[in-house]
Design a protein around this motif. Structure first.
Motif, PDB file in Angstrom:
ATOM      1  N   ASP A   1       0.820  -1.204   0.000  1.00  0.00           N
ATOM      2  CA  ASP A   1       0.000   0.000   0.000  1.00  0.00           C
ATOM      3  C   ASP A   1       0.858   1.260   0.000  1.00  0.00           C
ATOM      4  OD1 ASP A   1      -2.478   1.121  -0.234  1.00  0.00           O
ATOM      5  OD2 ASP A   1      -2.908   1.151   1.908  1.00  0.00           O
ATOM      6  N   ALA A   2       2.006   1.187  -0.677  1.00  0.00           N
ATOM      7  CA  ALA A   2       2.914   2.328  -0.742  1.00  0.00           C
ATOM      8  C   ALA A   2       3.449   2.487  -2.156  1.00  0.00           C
ATOM      9  CB  ALA A   2       4.077   2.150   0.236  1.00  0.00           C
ATOM     10  N   CYS A   3       3.737   3.739  -2.514  1.00  0.00           N
ATOM     11  CA  CYS A   3       4.308   3.999  -3.836  1.00  0.00           C
ATOM     12  C   CYS A   3       5.430   5.014  -3.718  1.00  0.00           C
ATOM     13  CB  CYS A   3       3.244   4.519  -4.797  1.00  0.00           C
ATOM     14  SG  CYS A   3       2.655   6.188  -4.442  1.00  0.00           S
ATOM     15  N   LEU A   4       6.302   5.008  -4.704  1.00  0.00           N
ATOM     16  CA  LEU A   4       7.415   5.942  -4.786  1.00  0.00           C
ATOM     17  C   LEU A   4       7.155   6.866  -5.967  1.00  0.00           C
ATOM     18  CD1 LEU A   4      10.304   6.727  -3.772  1.00  0.00           C
ATOM     19  CD2 LEU A   4      11.183   5.215  -5.577  1.00  0.00           C
ATOM     20  N   LEU A   5       7.140   8.155  -5.712  1.00  0.00           N
ATOM     21  CA  LEU A   5       6.912   9.151  -6.746  1.00  0.00           C
ATOM     22  C   LEU A   5       8.261   9.666  -7.245  1.00  0.00           C
ATOM     23  CD1 LEU A   5       5.230  11.146  -8.395  1.00  0.00           C
ATOM     24  CD2 LEU A   5       5.044  12.578  -6.348  1.00  0.00           C
ATOM     25  N   GLN A   6       8.483   9.546  -8.547  1.00  0.00           N
ATOM     26  CA  GLN A   6       9.721  10.013  -9.168  1.00  0.00           C
ATOM     27  C   GLN A   6       9.381  11.154 -10.124  1.00  0.00           C
ATOM     28  OE1 GLN A   6      10.984   6.269 -10.938  1.00  0.00           O
ATOM     29  NE2 GLN A   6      12.428   5.913  -9.265  1.00  0.00           N
ATOM     30  N   VAL A   7       9.969  12.328  -9.879  1.00  0.00           N
ATOM     31  CA  VAL A   7       9.737  13.491 -10.731  1.00  0.00           C
ATOM     32  C   VAL A   7      11.077  14.040 -11.199  1.00  0.00           C
ATOM     33  CG1 VAL A   7       7.587  14.086  -9.547  1.00  0.00           C
ATOM     34  CG2 VAL A   7       9.739  15.117  -8.783  1.00  0.00           C
ATOM     35  N   THR A   8      11.043  14.864 -12.230  1.00  0.00           N
ATOM     36  CA  THR A   8      12.277  15.444 -12.752  1.00  0.00           C
ATOM     37  C   THR A   8      12.789  16.528 -11.804  1.00  0.00           C
ATOM     38  OG1 THR A   8      11.050  17.099 -14.023  1.00  0.00           O
ATOM     39  CG2 THR A   8      11.549  15.002 -15.121  1.00  0.00           C
ATOM     40  N   GLU A   9      14.049  16.907 -12.001  1.00  0.00           N
ATOM     41  CA  GLU A   9      14.666  17.931 -11.148  1.00  0.00           C
ATOM     42  C   GLU A   9      13.886  19.236 -11.202  1.00  0.00           C
ATOM     43  OE1 GLU A   9      19.062  20.034 -10.496  1.00  0.00           O
ATOM     44  OE2 GLU A   9      18.724  18.607 -12.126  1.00  0.00           O
ATOM     45  N   GLU A  10      13.365  19.569 -12.382  1.00  0.00           N
ATOM     46  CA  GLU A  10      12.611  20.802 -12.558  1.00  0.00           C
ATOM     47  C   GLU A  10      11.356  20.823 -11.688  1.00  0.00           C
ATOM     48  OE1 GLU A  10      10.381  23.262 -16.204  1.00  0.00           O
ATOM     49  OE2 GLU A  10      11.215  21.257 -16.531  1.00  0.00           O
ATOM     50  N   GLN A  11      10.767  19.654 -11.439  1.00  0.00           N
ATOM     51  CA  GLN A  11       9.523  19.579 -10.679  1.00  0.00           C
ATOM     52  C   GLN A  11       9.728  19.156  -9.226  1.00  0.00           C
ATOM     53  OE1 GLN A  11       6.248  17.846 -13.647  1.00  0.00           O
ATOM     54  NE2 GLN A  11       8.163  16.702 -13.807  1.00  0.00           N
ATOM     55  N   TRP A  12      10.969  18.800  -8.884  1.00  0.00           N
ATOM     56  CA  TRP A  12      11.201  18.217  -7.562  1.00  0.00           C
ATOM     57  C   TRP A  12      10.865  19.196  -6.438  1.00  0.00           C
ATOM     58  CZ3 TRP A  12      13.358  18.155  -2.811  1.00  0.00           C
ATOM     59  CH2 TRP A  12      13.402  16.911  -2.154  1.00  0.00           C
ATOM     60  N   GLY A  13      11.285  20.446  -6.584  1.00  0.00           N
ATOM     61  CA  GLY A  13      11.009  21.438  -5.540  1.00  0.00           C
ATOM     62  C   GLY A  13       9.520  21.608  -5.305  1.00  0.00           C
ATOM     63  N   ARG A  14       8.768  21.646  -6.375  1.00  0.00           N
ATOM     64  CA  ARG A  14       7.317  21.771  -6.248  1.00  0.00           C
ATOM     65  C   ARG A  14       6.739  20.554  -5.544  1.00  0.00           C
ATOM     66  NH1 ARG A  14       2.673  21.141 -10.953  1.00  0.00           N
ATOM     67  NH2 ARG A  14       0.919  21.198  -9.478  1.00  0.00           N
ATOM     68  N   ALA A  15       7.177  19.368  -5.952  1.00  0.00           N
ATOM     69  CA  ALA A  15       6.653  18.147  -5.348  1.00  0.00           C
ATOM     70  C   ALA A  15       6.975  18.091  -3.857  1.00  0.00           C
ATOM     71  CB  ALA A  15       7.207  16.920  -6.063  1.00  0.00           C
ATOM     72  N   ALA A  16       8.181  18.513  -3.493  1.00  0.00           N
ATOM     73  CA  ALA A  16       8.570  18.511  -2.081  1.00  0.00           C
ATOM     74  C   ALA A  16       7.700  19.480  -1.280  1.00  0.00           C
ATOM     75  CB  ALA A  16      10.048  18.875  -1.947  1.00  0.00           C
ATOM     76  N   ALA A  17       7.432  20.633  -1.865  1.00  0.00           N
ATOM     77  CA  ALA A  17       6.603  21.627  -1.182  1.00  0.00           C
ATOM     78  C   ALA A  17       5.156  21.162  -1.058  1.00  0.00           C
ATOM     79  CB  ALA A  17       6.677  22.957  -1.928  1.00  0.00           C
ATOM     80  N   GLU A  18       4.720  20.368  -2.015  1.00  0.00           N
ATOM     81  CA  GLU A  18       3.336  19.904  -2.030  1.00  0.00           C
ATOM     82  C   GLU A  18       3.197  18.482  -1.498  1.00  0.00           C
ATOM     83  OE1 GLU A  18       1.866  22.485  -5.951  1.00  0.00           O
ATOM     84  OE2 GLU A  18       2.094  20.311  -6.099  1.00  0.00           O
ATOM     85  N   ARG A  19       4.177  18.031  -0.751  1.00  0.00           N
ATOM     86  CA  ARG A  19       4.192  16.629  -0.337  1.00  0.00           C
ATOM     87  C   ARG A  19       2.901  16.207   0.354  1.00  0.00           C
ATOM     88  NH1 ARG A  19       9.681  14.427   2.200  1.00  0.00           N
ATOM     89  NH2 ARG A  19      10.289  15.928   0.624  1.00  0.00           N
ATOM     90  N   GLU A  20       2.436  17.007   1.298  1.00  0.00           N
ATOM     91  CA  GLU A  20       1.217  16.638   2.028  1.00  0.00           C
ATOM     92  C   GLU A  20      -0.007  16.665   1.104  1.00  0.00           C
ATOM     93  OE1 GLU A  20       1.147  15.291   4.969  1.00  0.00           O
ATOM     94  OE2 GLU A  20       3.342  15.500   4.922  1.00  0.00           O
ATOM     95  N   THR A  21      -0.030  17.616   0.193  1.00  0.00           N
ATOM     96  CA  THR A  21      -1.132  17.694  -0.770  1.00  0.00           C
ATOM     97  C   THR A  21      -1.136  16.461  -1.662  1.00  0.00           C
ATOM     98  OG1 THR A  21      -1.036  20.115  -0.786  1.00  0.00           O
ATOM     99  CG2 THR A  21      -2.121  19.044  -2.650  1.00  0.00           C
ATOM    100  N   LEU A  22       0.043  16.042  -2.086  1.00  0.00           N
ATOM    101  CA  LEU A  22       0.142  14.867  -2.944  1.00  0.00           C
ATOM    102  C   LEU A  22      -0.275  13.601  -2.204  1.00  0.00           C
ATOM    103  CD1 LEU A  22       3.498  15.596  -4.828  1.00  0.00           C
ATOM    104  CD2 LEU A  22       1.159  15.870  -5.670  1.00  0.00           C
ATOM    105  N   ARG A  23       0.092  13.517  -0.948  1.00  0.00           N
ATOM    106  CA  ARG A  23      -0.317  12.358  -0.154  1.00  0.00           C
ATOM    107  C   ARG A  23      -1.838  12.281  -0.064  1.00  0.00           C
ATOM    108  NH1 ARG A  23       4.251  13.123   4.558  1.00  0.00           N
ATOM    109  NH2 ARG A  23       5.882  11.835   3.572  1.00  0.00           N
ATOM    110  N   ALA A  24      -2.460  13.423   0.148  1.00  0.00           N
ATOM    111  CA  ALA A  24      -3.939  13.446   0.238  1.00  0.00           C
ATOM    112  C   ALA A  24      -4.557  13.121  -1.118  1.00  0.00           C
ATOM    113  CB  ALA A  24      -4.401  14.809   0.736  1.00  0.00           C
ATOM    114  N   LEU A  25      -3.950  13.635  -2.166  1.00  0.00           N
ATOM    115  CA  LEU A  25      -4.462  13.415  -3.514  1.00  0.00           C
ATOM    116  C   LEU A  25      -4.413  11.943  -3.905  1.00  0.00           C
ATOM    117  CD1 LEU A  25      -5.398  14.987  -6.122  1.00  0.00           C
ATOM    118  CD2 LEU A  25      -3.008  14.884  -6.840  1.00  0.00           C
ATOM    119  N   LEU A  26      -3.334  11.276  -3.504  1.00  0.00           N
ATOM    120  CA  LEU A  26      -3.139   9.880  -3.893  1.00  0.00           C
ATOM    121  C   LEU A  26      -3.642   8.876  -2.866  1.00  0.00           C
ATOM    122  CD1 LEU A  26       0.411  10.031  -5.532  1.00  0.00           C
ATOM    123  CD2 LEU A  26      -1.811  10.485  -6.535  1.00  0.00           C
TER     124      LEU A  26
END
Length: 254
Positions: free
Chosen positions: A209-234
């Protein structure tokens, strides 16, 4: 050899059509060369819905009818068990079905979109293509991925900047049996991320019940900042969402 020359020599052919950058260029080039090209899309649990939609849109643009073949590669236990040669067995099943249907429709030549940048040593599925006599015009003409994108842009194909997309089976760790439910969860999670504007990423299964999200360097900062939002989304798909600290290498577009 130029693509136009190849199609002049082979004016009638079936094409394994994924809706991706490579096969989109091949279809358009064949049609413009005056060849009779019949595209076939193989619909399976490994292909997300958007690929079929893109394939239908591209075929319509080229003025040809897309034929869809329904296939379940998981019916082959060697695919389902997901060993290190899963790609070979899967490609063999897919292209055997394609060749059978193409032959029934009167096409003796079957093409695919493998390009000159694809490394045969890293693609066991290419062995299956060779065994089944599938031709790869882009590779034969020495056309690299960057050239595919350049030519596609010149032809006005939206796929010129479409990220390369490996099938959903690649999201499941080698050695873990492939479950259609896992494929559906990955597809759902990736659709959510695409809907948020992320591109050229992967959602990889890492535990039940776990996944690893891999994003490009250009998007990594955004993904890190939105980590909690992404967890809720997924959360409807995975209870735990981990962000890979190593950025995914972005594919050059030009």
């Amino acid at each position: 050899m130029q693509l136009s020359e190849l199609f002049a020599r082979h004016p009638k052919a079936a094409l394994a059509f994924s809706g991706g950058t490579d096969s989109a260029l091949l279809l358009q080039a064949g049609v413009q060369a005056g060849a009779q090209i019949q595209p076939y899309f193989v619909s399976s649990p490994f292909q997300p819905a958007f690929e079929r939609q893109d394939a239908q849109q591209l075929a319509a643009r080229a003025g040809v009818t897309l034929r869809v073949i329904e296939l379940d590669p998981l019916a082959d236990p060697q695919v389902r068990e997901n060993g290190p040669r899963r790609c070979y067995y899967c490609k063999r099943a897919i292209f055997t079905a394609l060749r059978r249907q193409a032959s029934a429709d009167g096409y003796d030549l079957l093409l695919d979109g493998t390009n000159a940048s694809d490394d045969a040593a890293d693609r066991p599925g290419m062995q299956a293509l060779a065994e089944l006599g599938v031709r790869s015009p882009l590779r034969e003409c020495g056309i690299t991925k960057l050239e595919v994108r350049r030519l596609s842009r010149e032809l006005g194909l939206f796929t010129w900047q479409k990220p390369s997309y490996a099938c959903l089976a690649t999201r499941i760790p080698t050695g873990r049996q492939i479950d259609p439910a896992d494929l559906a969860r990955v597809e759902g999670a990736e659709n959510c991320l695409a809907g948020q504007g992320y591109r050229d990423f992967r959602v990889r299964l890492r535990a039940d019940d776990a996944c690893l999200l891999q994003v490009t360097e250009e998007q990594w900062g955004r993904a890190a900042a939105e980590r909690e939002t992404l967890r809720a989304l997924l959360r409807p798909y995975f209870a735990q969402v981990w962000l890979d600290t190593a950025a995914r290498r972005a594919e050059p577009m030009e």
